[in-house]
Design a protein around this motif. Sequence first.
Motif, PDB file in Angstrom:
ATOM      1  N   PRO A   5       0.862  10.809  -6.013  1.00 15.61           N
ATOM      2  CA  PRO A   5      -0.392  10.928  -5.267  1.00 15.61           C
ATOM      3  C   PRO A   5      -1.422  11.909  -5.822  1.00 15.61           C
ATOM      4  O   PRO A   5      -2.590  11.835  -5.458  1.00 15.61           O
ATOM      5  CB  PRO A   5       0.068  11.397  -3.881  1.00 15.61           C
ATOM      6  CG  PRO A   5       1.336  12.147  -4.145  1.00 15.61           C
ATOM      7  CD  PRO A   5       2.000  11.410  -5.279  1.00 15.61           C
ATOM      8  N   VAL A  31      -5.760   9.192  -5.641  1.00 14.67           N
ATOM      9  CA  VAL A  31      -6.533   8.282  -4.788  1.00 14.67           C
ATOM     10  C   VAL A  31      -8.023   8.434  -5.082  1.00 14.67           C
ATOM     11  O   VAL A  31      -8.760   7.444  -5.201  1.00 14.67           O
ATOM     12  CB  VAL A  31      -6.223   8.535  -3.302  1.00 14.67           C
ATOM     13  CG1 VAL A  31      -6.989   7.563  -2.415  1.00 14.67           C
ATOM     14  CG2 VAL A  31      -4.721   8.408  -3.051  1.00 14.67           C
ATOM     15  N   TYR A  84       1.155   6.977   1.589  1.00 14.95           N
ATOM     16  CA  TYR A  84       0.248   8.106   1.786  1.00 14.95           C
ATOM     17  C   TYR A  84      -1.227   7.703   1.787  1.00 14.95           C
ATOM     18  O   TYR A  84      -2.107   8.548   1.998  1.00 14.95           O
ATOM     19  CB  TYR A  84       0.468   9.155   0.687  1.00 14.95           C
ATOM     20  CG  TYR A  84       0.330   8.617  -0.724  1.00 14.95           C
ATOM     21  CD1 TYR A  84      -0.930   8.375  -1.290  1.00 14.95           C
ATOM     22  CD2 TYR A  84       1.449   8.345  -1.493  1.00 14.95           C
ATOM     23  CE1 TYR A  84      -1.055   7.877  -2.575  1.00 14.95           C
ATOM     24  CE2 TYR A  84       1.335   7.850  -2.790  1.00 14.95           C
ATOM     25  CZ  TYR A  84       0.087   7.625  -3.323  1.00 14.95           C
ATOM     26  OH  TYR A  84      -0.046   7.123  -4.603  1.00 14.95           O
ATOM     27  N   TRP A  85      -1.527   6.430   1.534  1.00 13.62           N
ATOM     28  CA  TRP A  85      -2.890   6.021   1.222  1.00 13.62           C
ATOM     29  C   TRP A  85      -3.888   6.323   2.350  1.00 13.62           C
ATOM     30  O   TRP A  85      -4.958   6.878   2.108  1.00 13.62           O
ATOM     31  CB  TRP A  85      -2.928   4.532   0.873  1.00 13.62           C
ATOM     32  CG  TRP A  85      -4.137   4.134   0.075  1.00 13.62           C
ATOM     33  CD1 TRP A  85      -5.285   3.538   0.538  1.00 13.62           C
ATOM     34  CD2 TRP A  85      -4.333   4.328  -1.329  1.00 13.62           C
ATOM     35  NE1 TRP A  85      -6.165   3.327  -0.494  1.00 13.62           N
ATOM     36  CE2 TRP A  85      -5.609   3.807  -1.650  1.00 13.62           C
ATOM     37  CE3 TRP A  85      -3.556   4.879  -2.344  1.00 13.62           C
ATOM     38  CZ2 TRP A  85      -6.111   3.838  -2.948  1.00 13.62           C
ATOM     39  CZ3 TRP A  85      -4.063   4.910  -3.626  1.00 13.62           C
ATOM     40  CH2 TRP A  85      -5.321   4.386  -3.913  1.00 13.62           C
ATOM     41  N   GLU A  86      -3.547   5.961   3.575  1.00 16.65           N
ATOM     42  CA  GLU A  86      -4.486   6.155   4.683  1.00 16.65           C
ATOM     43  C   GLU A  86      -4.736   7.633   4.940  1.00 16.65           C
ATOM     44  O   GLU A  86      -5.869   8.047   5.230  1.00 16.65           O
ATOM     45  CB  GLU A  86      -3.972   5.464   5.950  1.00 16.65           C
ATOM     46  CG  GLU A  86      -3.943   3.945   5.853  1.00 16.65           C
ATOM     47  CD  GLU A  86      -5.306   3.348   5.548  1.00 16.65           C
ATOM     48  OE1 GLU A  86      -6.336   3.927   5.933  1.00 16.65           O
ATOM     49  OE2 GLU A  86      -5.347   2.284   4.888  1.00 16.65           O
ATOM     50  N   TRP A  88      -4.580  14.730  -3.183  1.00 13.55           N
ATOM     51  CA  TRP A  88      -4.695  13.275  -3.312  1.00 13.55           C
ATOM     52  C   TRP A  88      -5.602  12.891  -4.480  1.00 13.55           C
ATOM     53  O   TRP A  88      -6.417  11.996  -4.387  1.00 13.55           O
ATOM     54  CB  TRP A  88      -5.249  12.671  -2.010  1.00 13.55           C
ATOM     55  CG  TRP A  88      -4.567  13.152  -0.777  1.00 13.55           C
ATOM     56  CD1 TRP A  88      -5.109  13.908   0.219  1.00 13.55           C
ATOM     57  CD2 TRP A  88      -3.212  12.904  -0.378  1.00 13.55           C
ATOM     58  NE1 TRP A  88      -4.185  14.155   1.208  1.00 13.55           N
ATOM     59  CE2 TRP A  88      -3.010  13.546   0.862  1.00 13.55           C
ATOM     60  CE3 TRP A  88      -2.147  12.196  -0.959  1.00 13.55           C
ATOM     61  CZ2 TRP A  88      -1.791  13.513   1.542  1.00 13.55           C
ATOM     62  CZ3 TRP A  88      -0.928  12.167  -0.286  1.00 13.55           C
ATOM     63  CH2 TRP A  88      -0.766  12.813   0.936  1.00 13.55           C
ATOM     64  N   TRP A 100      -6.409  -1.439  -2.873  1.00 14.05           N
ATOM     65  CA  TRP A 100      -5.802  -0.127  -3.086  1.00 14.05           C
ATOM     66  C   TRP A 100      -4.835  -0.210  -4.254  1.00 14.05           C
ATOM     67  O   TRP A 100      -4.582  -1.276  -4.803  1.00 14.05           O
ATOM     68  CB  TRP A 100      -5.065   0.342  -1.817  1.00 14.05           C
ATOM     69  CG  TRP A 100      -4.261  -0.738  -1.170  1.00 14.05           C
ATOM     70  CD1 TRP A 100      -3.027  -1.216  -1.553  1.00 14.05           C
ATOM     71  CD2 TRP A 100      -4.654  -1.534  -0.057  1.00 14.05           C
ATOM     72  NE1 TRP A 100      -2.635  -2.240  -0.744  1.00 14.05           N
ATOM     73  CE2 TRP A 100      -3.611  -2.453   0.203  1.00 14.05           C
ATOM     74  CE3 TRP A 100      -5.783  -1.561   0.785  1.00 14.05           C
ATOM     75  CZ2 TRP A 100      -3.653  -3.389   1.234  1.00 14.05           C
ATOM     76  CZ3 TRP A 100      -5.833  -2.489   1.808  1.00 14.05           C
ATOM     77  CH2 TRP A 100      -4.782  -3.380   2.029  1.00 14.05           C
ATOM     78  N   LYS A 114       0.840  -1.199   0.000  1.00 17.61           N
ATOM     79  CA  LYS A 114       0.000   0.000   0.000  1.00 17.61           C
ATOM     80  C   LYS A 114       0.879   1.254   0.000  1.00 17.61           C
ATOM     81  O   LYS A 114       1.828   1.339   0.787  1.00 17.61           O
ATOM     82  CB  LYS A 114      -0.900  -0.003   1.234  1.00 17.61           C
ATOM     83  CG  LYS A 114      -1.889   1.152   1.279  1.00 17.61           C
ATOM     84  CD  LYS A 114      -2.663   1.183   2.584  1.00 17.61           C
ATOM     85  CE  LYS A 114      -3.569  -0.011   2.751  1.00 17.61           C
ATOM     86  NZ  LYS A 114      -4.429   0.107   3.955  1.00 17.61           N
ATOM     87  N   GLN A 156       3.320   5.770  -8.747  1.00 20.72           N
ATOM     88  CA  GLN A 156       2.362   5.954  -7.646  1.00 20.72           C
ATOM     89  C   GLN A 156       2.359   7.394  -7.126  1.00 20.72           C
ATOM     90  O   GLN A 156       2.305   7.640  -5.928  1.00 20.72           O
ATOM     91  CB  GLN A 156       2.639   4.958  -6.521  1.00 20.72           C
ATOM     92  CG  GLN A 156       2.440   3.508  -6.953  1.00 20.72           C
ATOM     93  CD  GLN A 156       2.481   2.532  -5.791  1.00 20.72           C
ATOM     94  OE1 GLN A 156       3.194   2.750  -4.809  1.00 20.72           O
ATOM     95  NE2 GLN A 156       1.727   1.459  -5.891  1.00 20.72           N
ATOM     96  N   TRP A 200      -8.740   6.767  -8.373  1.00 24.82           N
ATOM     97  CA  TRP A 200      -8.689   5.314  -8.247  1.00 24.82           C
ATOM     98  C   TRP A 200      -9.997   4.767  -7.685  1.00 24.82           C
ATOM     99  O   TRP A 200     -10.539   3.780  -8.190  1.00 24.82           O
ATOM    100  CB  TRP A 200      -7.504   4.912  -7.368  1.00 24.82           C
ATOM    101  CG  TRP A 200      -7.168   3.468  -7.416  1.00 24.82           C
ATOM    102  CD1 TRP A 200      -6.329   2.845  -8.297  1.00 24.82           C
ATOM    103  CD2 TRP A 200      -7.664   2.438  -6.559  1.00 24.82           C
ATOM    104  NE1 TRP A 200      -6.277   1.502  -8.036  1.00 24.82           N
ATOM    105  CE2 TRP A 200      -7.075   1.226  -6.980  1.00 24.82           C
ATOM    106  CE3 TRP A 200      -8.534   2.430  -5.484  1.00 24.82           C
ATOM    107  CZ2 TRP A 200      -7.344   0.019  -6.347  1.00 24.82           C
ATOM    108  CZ3 TRP A 200      -8.803   1.223  -4.853  1.00 24.82           C
ATOM    109  CH2 TRP A 200      -8.205   0.047  -5.288  1.00 24.82           C
TER     110      TRP A 200
END
Length: 214
Positions: free
Chosen positions: A156, A198, A13-15, A195, A39, A10, A154, A201
């Motif tokens: 962001p 994200v 930065y995803w969370e 973001w 994710w 993952k 990836q 996505w």
Amino acid sequence: MSSTDLDAAKPDYWEEAVAHLMRRDRILKKIIPQHSHTWLMSRGSPFVTLARAIVGQQISTKAADALWTRLLEVAGKRPTPATVLRAGVAGLREAGLSQRKAEYVQDLADHFGQRKVHPERWASMDDEAVISELVAIRGIGRWTAEMFLIFNLQRPDVLPLDDLGLLKAISLHYFSGEPVSRFEAREVSLAWQPWRTVATWYLWRSLEPTPVQY
């Protein structure tokens, strides 16, 4: 794959991004929990990521996956610039690629094989600098370069306004299915910064729950 492996894959930065989007966007607040166990993950080399993006241009995810499977039959399970060049345009055509896409994938292989591009530098370059280098390759426009930024590097905060899936999802969720302009899509995305990758996505997931693999 274990949960530990998945967590490692993952983006770091995803969370933080999910928390921001859930707080700032009422639509994403509903969509994100429906896809909480998946994710963005990158599995391919820069060359494979770009080749898959070219193959997938202007066709559905399902059709792109089928074409890619056939390409692997002529270029090997782990295609490299050398194996693609050996397959030639004729081999790629036999795998189902159009003449134009076959030529594009060959040109991509030539750029990598002749070191006309410098993937070892891309991680330290900003988004627009990477895009500028990529669009010099035949068949790679801004959309394909942005898919690379998302799926391989990836990054962001990429907003691929040329992506039909993203525009379709914005139309569906924010404009009751009415056609949406690039300006309107950009306005919607203001709440997503920094973001936008994200958000994009998850909007893709709202249309096709199974992620495309690059």
